[in-house]
Each structure stands twice: as C-alpha cells, then as structure tokens.
Design an enzyme around this catalytic site. Structure first.
Site, PDB file in Angstrom:
ATOM      1  N   CYS A 150       0.733  -1.354  -0.229  1.00 37.56           N
ATOM      2  CA  CYS A 150       0.175   0.048   0.061  1.00 37.56           C
ATOM      3  C   CYS A 150       0.761   1.420   0.114  1.00 37.56           C
ATOM      4  O   CYS A 150       0.343   2.491  -0.108  1.00 37.56           O
ATOM      5  CB  CYS A 150      -0.990   0.046   1.157  1.00 37.56           C
ATOM      6  SG  CYS A 150      -2.290  -1.258   1.009  1.00 37.56           S
ATOM      7  N   HIS A 164      -2.828   3.068  -5.290  1.00 41.89           N
ATOM      8  CA  HIS A 164      -3.638   1.939  -5.538  1.00 41.89           C
ATOM      9  C   HIS A 164      -4.997   2.385  -5.515  1.00 41.89           C
ATOM     10  O   HIS A 164      -5.308   3.503  -4.508  1.00 41.89           O
ATOM     11  CB  HIS A 164      -3.372   0.714  -5.065  1.00 41.89           C
ATOM     12  CG  HIS A 164      -3.361   0.758  -3.580  1.00 41.89           C
ATOM     13  ND1 HIS A 164      -2.430   1.516  -2.856  1.00 41.89           N
ATOM     14  CD2 HIS A 164      -4.433   0.047  -2.911  1.00 41.89           C
ATOM     15  CE1 HIS A 164      -2.663   1.289  -1.619  1.00 41.89           C
ATOM     16  NE2 HIS A 164      -3.964   0.553  -1.652  1.00 41.89           N
ATOM     17  N   HIS A 223     -13.806   9.126  -6.567  1.00 45.22           N
ATOM     18  CA  HIS A 223     -12.837   9.232  -7.707  1.00 45.22           C
ATOM     19  C   HIS A 223     -11.780  10.156  -7.299  1.00 45.22           C
ATOM     20  O   HIS A 223     -11.480  10.839  -8.122  1.00 45.22           O
ATOM     21  CB  HIS A 223     -13.555   9.537  -9.016  1.00 45.22           C
ATOM     22  CG  HIS A 223     -14.946   8.751  -9.318  1.00 45.22           C
ATOM     23  ND1 HIS A 223     -14.609   7.781 -10.127  1.00 45.22           N
ATOM     24  CD2 HIS A 223     -16.082   8.718  -9.011  1.00 45.22           C
ATOM     25  CE1 HIS A 223     -15.608   6.972 -10.223  1.00 45.22           C
ATOM     26  NE2 HIS A 223     -16.596   7.681  -9.802  1.00 45.22           N
ATOM     27  N   GLU A 237     -12.756  -1.128   3.173  1.00 40.64           N
ATOM     28  CA  GLU A 237     -11.745  -0.870   1.940  1.00 40.64           C
ATOM     29  C   GLU A 237     -11.516  -2.263   1.117  1.00 40.64           C
ATOM     30  O   GLU A 237     -11.555  -2.273  -0.215  1.00 40.64           O
ATOM     31  CB  GLU A 237     -10.436  -0.584   2.577  1.00 40.64           C
ATOM     32  CG  GLU A 237      -9.498  -0.255   1.741  1.00 40.64           C
ATOM     33  CD  GLU A 237      -8.282   0.255   2.338  1.00 40.64           C
ATOM     34  OE1 GLU A 237      -8.158   1.261   2.396  1.00 40.64           O
ATOM     35  OE2 GLU A 237      -7.316  -0.778   2.540  1.00 40.64           O
TER      36      GLU A 237
END
Length: 140
Positions: free
Chosen positions: A34, A40, A81, A124
């Site tokens: 991560c 990502h 987004h 998540e």
C-alpha cells in the site's frame, strides 16, 4: 421510540499509505504494498447509521432523499474518484481506512442535522473494514 437507519453507498478512490516522518524502509515495513509510490485504488463501501424518533406521519427516522442527497453532494462528490492523499483532510494524515472513516463521520456530524449521526462504517476490502462512532481524533 428511537430507531436506527443504516444506508449503504459505494465509491471508488485511490491512495498511497505513506508517512513522510518515516524512512522509506519504515514505510515499506508498515504499509507494505500500500506504500506504492503510484498509489492504488479501492471500491469503498460506506455505511452511514443515523437515529432519531420515528416521525408518525412518514414512518421514517429521516427522509431518505435528504440523507441520500447529502451523502451524494458532501461525501461521494468529495471523496469519490479522488486521490485521497491530495484532499485537505489528509494534508497531515495518512489516508487509511480508519482516518477516512473518521473524516466522513466528522463531515456528517458537522453538517447533517436531520437525524443524529450514530456511526460510519467503511469497507476498503473484504479483509479490511473500520467503524467509527466519534470519540477520537484522527491519527497521523
């Protein structure tokens, strides 16, 4: 009678888990994949739970159109987004699921007054979720 209402929403966003105060080795050890410099993305699932007295006329805790409209305008348009790392909420915070959940809770608590905001839950991934009901500061 106090009742609880939970609505579920989804939005995509990207992030990189990285703390500038840590060495590259510490960031890699703590955040693993991560910590990718390119970031990502995730398809987040957001659950918002509100409570209040059931209105005898409508039979609802609050008008779902009002809640959905607020979440669309104030949460999904802001966080959806987005590269979370560049949002003002994360100028000094790592955009972990925990910090994202607390930031969304804070925004709801401050601006949505048509019902009592009880908690926010974020997924998540199937293996990583967090629930926040206030009472703590966002963490670095």
């Amino acid at each position: 009678m106090k009742a609880h209402l939970t609505r579920r929403y989804q939005f995509p966003a990207s992030h990189r888990l990285h703390n500038g105060a840590f060495t590259p080795e510490e960031n890699q050890r703590i955040y693993g994949k991560c910590n990718n410099p390119h970031g990502h993305g995730h398809n987040y699932a957001l659950e918002v739970t509100v409570s209040g007295q059931v209105d005898p006329g409508t039979g609802m805790v609050c008008n779902l159109t009002d809640l959905d409209g607020f979440v669309d305008r104030e949460i999904l348009e802001h966080f959806g987004h987005a590269n979370l790392n560049v949002l003002r909420e994360f100028e000094r915070l790592v955009p972990t699921t925990e910090n994202l959940c607390a930031a969304i809770y804070s925004r709801l608590k401050e601006h949505f007054h048509l019902a009592h905001v009880e908690k926010v839950r974020m997924e998540e991934t199937m293996m990583n979720s967090f629930e926040y009901a206030g009472g703590g500061d966002l963490q670095h």
